[in-house]
Design a protein around this motif. Structure first.
Motif, mmCIF file in Angstrom:
data_model
loop_
_atom_site.group_PDB
_atom_site.id
_atom_site.type_symbol
_atom_site.label_atom_id
_atom_site.label_comp_id
_atom_site.label_asym_id
_atom_site.label_seq_id
_atom_site.Cartn_x
_atom_site.Cartn_y
_atom_site.Cartn_z
ATOM 1 N N ALA A 18 0.792 -1.235 0.018
ATOM 2 C CA ALA A 18 0.016 -0.070 -0.014
ATOM 3 C C ALA A 18 0.763 1.360 0.052
ATOM 4 C CB ALA A 18 -0.759 -0.018 1.381
ATOM 5 N N MET A 19 1.875 1.320 0.720
ATOM 6 C CA MET A 19 2.849 2.386 0.888
ATOM 7 C C MET A 19 3.690 2.671 -0.570
ATOM 8 S SD MET A 19 4.453 2.093 4.656
ATOM 9 C CE MET A 19 5.590 3.691 4.221
ATOM 10 N N SER A 20 4.051 1.664 -1.223
ATOM 11 C CA SER A 20 4.626 1.757 -2.379
ATOM 12 C C SER A 20 3.847 2.363 -3.444
ATOM 13 C CB SER A 20 5.528 0.582 -2.627
ATOM 14 O OG SER A 20 5.031 -0.618 -2.365
ATOM 15 N N TYR A 21 2.828 1.499 -3.745
ATOM 16 C CA TYR A 21 1.717 1.883 -4.695
ATOM 17 C C TYR A 21 1.003 3.208 -4.423
ATOM 18 C CZ TYR A 21 2.803 -2.045 -7.565
ATOM 19 O OH TYR A 21 3.258 -2.938 -8.427
ATOM 20 N N GLY A 22 0.694 3.554 -3.067
ATOM 21 C CA GLY A 22 0.240 4.913 -2.773
ATOM 22 C C GLY A 22 1.023 6.031 -3.129
ATOM 23 N N GLY A 72 -1.131 -15.688 -6.752
ATOM 24 C CA GLY A 72 -2.195 -15.660 -7.771
ATOM 25 C C GLY A 72 -3.843 -15.595 -6.803
ATOM 26 N N PHE A 73 -3.527 -15.426 -5.454
ATOM 27 C CA PHE A 73 -4.883 -15.524 -4.674
ATOM 28 C C PHE A 73 -4.836 -14.314 -3.686
ATOM 29 C CE2 PHE A 73 -7.731 -16.384 -0.995
ATOM 30 C CZ PHE A 73 -8.704 -16.553 -1.508
ATOM 31 N N ILE A 74 -5.997 -13.594 -3.453
ATOM 32 C CA ILE A 74 -6.113 -12.431 -2.431
ATOM 33 C C ILE A 74 -7.405 -12.309 -1.899
ATOM 34 C CG2 ILE A 74 -6.823 -10.535 -4.076
ATOM 35 C CD1 ILE A 74 -5.052 -8.671 -2.182
ATOM 36 N N ARG A 75 -7.474 -12.497 -0.742
ATOM 37 C CA ARG A 75 -8.801 -12.430 0.078
ATOM 38 C C ARG A 75 -9.595 -11.065 0.085
ATOM 39 N NH1 ARG A 75 -7.731 -13.763 5.705
ATOM 40 N NH2 ARG A 75 -10.160 -13.733 5.863
ATOM 41 N N TYR A 76 -10.851 -11.118 -0.064
ATOM 42 C CA TYR A 76 -11.715 -9.990 -0.181
ATOM 43 C C TYR A 76 -11.214 -8.815 1.080
ATOM 44 C CZ TYR A 76 -15.533 -6.579 -0.176
ATOM 45 O OH TYR A 76 -16.340 -5.460 -0.029
ATOM 46 N N GLY A 77 -10.909 -9.361 2.234
ATOM 47 C CA GLY A 77 -10.583 -8.458 3.213
ATOM 48 C C GLY A 77 -9.384 -7.843 3.035
ATOM 49 N N THR A 78 -8.538 -8.616 2.731
ATOM 50 C CA THR A 78 -7.136 -8.004 2.461
ATOM 51 C C THR A 78 -7.311 -7.180 1.203
ATOM 52 O OG1 THR A 78 -6.104 -10.267 3.175
ATOM 53 C CG2 THR A 78 -4.790 -8.731 1.835
ATOM 54 N N ALA A 79 -8.137 -7.241 0.230
ATOM 55 C CA ALA A 79 -8.056 -6.453 -1.276
ATOM 56 C C ALA A 79 -8.695 -5.165 -0.711
ATOM 57 C CB ALA A 79 -8.847 -7.208 -2.016
ATOM 58 N N LEU A 80 -9.799 -5.324 0.079
ATOM 59 C CA LEU A 80 -10.176 -4.094 0.665
ATOM 60 C C LEU A 80 -9.306 -3.270 1.422
ATOM 61 C CD1 LEU A 80 -12.817 -2.479 1.038
ATOM 62 C CD2 LEU A 80 -13.586 -3.753 2.888
ATOM 63 N N GLY A 81 -8.612 -3.970 2.648
ATOM 64 C CA GLY A 81 -7.709 -3.145 3.345
ATOM 65 C C GLY A 81 -6.648 -2.485 2.509
ATOM 66 N N LEU A 82 -6.157 -3.207 1.689
ATOM 67 C CA LEU A 82 -5.065 -2.594 0.737
ATOM 68 C C LEU A 82 -5.634 -1.375 -0.108
ATOM 69 C CD1 LEU A 82 -2.319 -2.900 -0.558
ATOM 70 C CD2 LEU A 82 -3.323 -4.638 -2.196
ATOM 71 N N GLY A 83 -6.833 -1.659 -0.594
ATOM 72 C CA GLY A 83 -7.445 -0.409 -1.113
ATOM 73 C C GLY A 83 -7.485 0.703 -0.551
ATOM 74 N N VAL A 84 -7.909 0.566 0.716
ATOM 75 C CA VAL A 84 -8.014 1.890 1.749
ATOM 76 C C VAL A 84 -6.764 2.244 1.849
ATOM 77 C CG1 VAL A 84 -9.060 2.637 3.906
ATOM 78 C CG2 VAL A 84 -10.241 1.030 2.308
ATOM 79 N N LEU A 85 -5.765 1.515 2.485
ATOM 80 C CA LEU A 85 -4.550 1.940 2.771
ATOM 81 C C LEU A 85 -3.968 2.668 1.693
ATOM 82 C CD1 LEU A 85 -3.224 -0.829 5.172
ATOM 83 C CD2 LEU A 85 -3.650 1.732 5.555
ATOM 84 N N GLY A 87 -5.240 4.063 -0.982
ATOM 85 C CA GLY A 87 -6.070 5.441 -1.149
ATOM 86 C C GLY A 87 -5.495 6.381 -0.093
ATOM 87 N N LEU A 88 -5.279 6.205 1.165
ATOM 88 C CA LEU A 88 -5.011 6.819 2.075
ATOM 89 C C LEU A 88 -3.437 7.295 1.893
ATOM 90 C CD1 LEU A 88 -5.607 8.035 5.076
ATOM 91 C CD2 LEU A 88 -4.237 6.045 5.821
ATOM 92 N N PHE A 89 -2.641 6.525 1.460
ATOM 93 C CA PHE A 89 -1.344 6.981 1.413
ATOM 94 C C PHE A 89 -0.972 7.971 0.092
ATOM 95 C CE2 PHE A 89 0.184 2.948 3.694
ATOM 96 C CZ PHE A 89 0.528 3.863 5.082
ATOM 97 N N ALA A 90 -1.826 7.578 -0.988
ATOM 98 C CA ALA A 90 -1.922 8.453 -2.039
ATOM 99 C C ALA A 90 -2.446 9.713 -1.738
ATOM 100 C CB ALA A 90 -2.554 7.779 -3.137
ATOM 101 N N ALA A 91 -3.440 9.810 -0.959
ATOM 102 C CA ALA A 91 -4.014 10.973 -0.466
ATOM 103 C C ALA A 91 -3.004 12.119 0.404
ATOM 104 C CB ALA A 91 -5.531 10.906 0.293
ATOM 105 N N LEU A 92 -2.404 11.211 1.126
ATOM 106 C CA LEU A 92 -1.486 11.984 2.099
ATOM 107 C C LEU A 92 -0.399 12.708 1.207
ATOM 108 C CD1 LEU A 92 -1.012 9.621 5.159
ATOM 109 C CD2 LEU A 92 -1.861 11.746 4.877
ATOM 110 N N VAL A 93 0.275 11.933 0.220
ATOM 111 C CA VAL A 93 1.189 12.465 -0.772
ATOM 112 C C VAL A 93 0.809 13.623 -1.682
ATOM 113 C CG1 VAL A 93 2.729 11.900 -2.738
ATOM 114 C CG2 VAL A 93 2.639 10.224 -0.970
ATOM 115 N N ALA A 94 -0.609 13.356 -2.186
ATOM 116 C CA ALA A 94 -1.153 14.516 -2.873
ATOM 117 C C ALA A 94 -1.632 15.745 -2.165
ATOM 118 C CB ALA A 94 -2.296 13.979 -3.688
#
Length: 146
Positions: A18-22, A72-85, A87-94
């Motif tokens: 999340a940090m690197s892609y954010g 090749g597999f990601i759980r829904y909860g993990t994907a949701l948490g990753l997306g939120v984090l 987005g948070l890191f991207a928002a902080l940088v921007a």
């Protein structure tokens, strides 16, 4: 004979991904803002559309990379948490860049955006009263301030 212990592969960290892609997504958002700033079009509606595309692309790419790291597999909860984090890191940088732009580089840009918002309000609602316009502008200004 001693048995050799095989270390299990480490699970990839959601926060690290999340940090690197954010960071990459935030840099993309900064580039869009900077390009529109150079063009003198910070209040152009396309800046919002392009920002959404960059944010969605960053989240998708981050999720795909994390999924591949997990085999090749990601759980829904993990994907949701990753997306939120992410987005948070991207928002902080921007947000850091926005504060820098509107308070250090060009403090007048904020007033220009408010003037453009006033014109858009008057064009879309010519029958608006002065009190309603003042209220709308105060709310717009409040949303634009950090």
């Amino acid at each position: 004979m001693e048995e050799m212990q095989v270390a299990e592969p480490k699970k990839p960290s959601v926060v690290k991904t999340a940090m690197s892609y954010g960071l990459f997504t935030g840099i993309g958002l900064i580039l869009i803002t900077f390009i529109f700033y150079i063009m003198g079009e910070l209040s152009h509606p396309w800046i919002n559309y392009l920002s959404m595309v960059v944010l969605i692309a960053g989240i998708i790419l981050g999720m795909r990379a994390h999924r591949m790291e997990q085999g090749g597999f990601i759980r829904y909860g993990t994907a949701l948490g990753l997306g939120v984090l992410l987005g948070l890191f991207a928002a902080l940088v921007a947000s850091f860049f926005s504060v820098l732009l509107f308070h250090v580089i060009d403090p007048a840009a904020m007033q220009q955006m408010l003037n453009a918002a006033e014109l858009r309000i008057l064009e879309s609602m010519p029958q608006i009263t002065d009190e309603q316009l003042e209220l709308s502008l105060r709310m717009t200004e409040r949303m634009m301030r950090p």
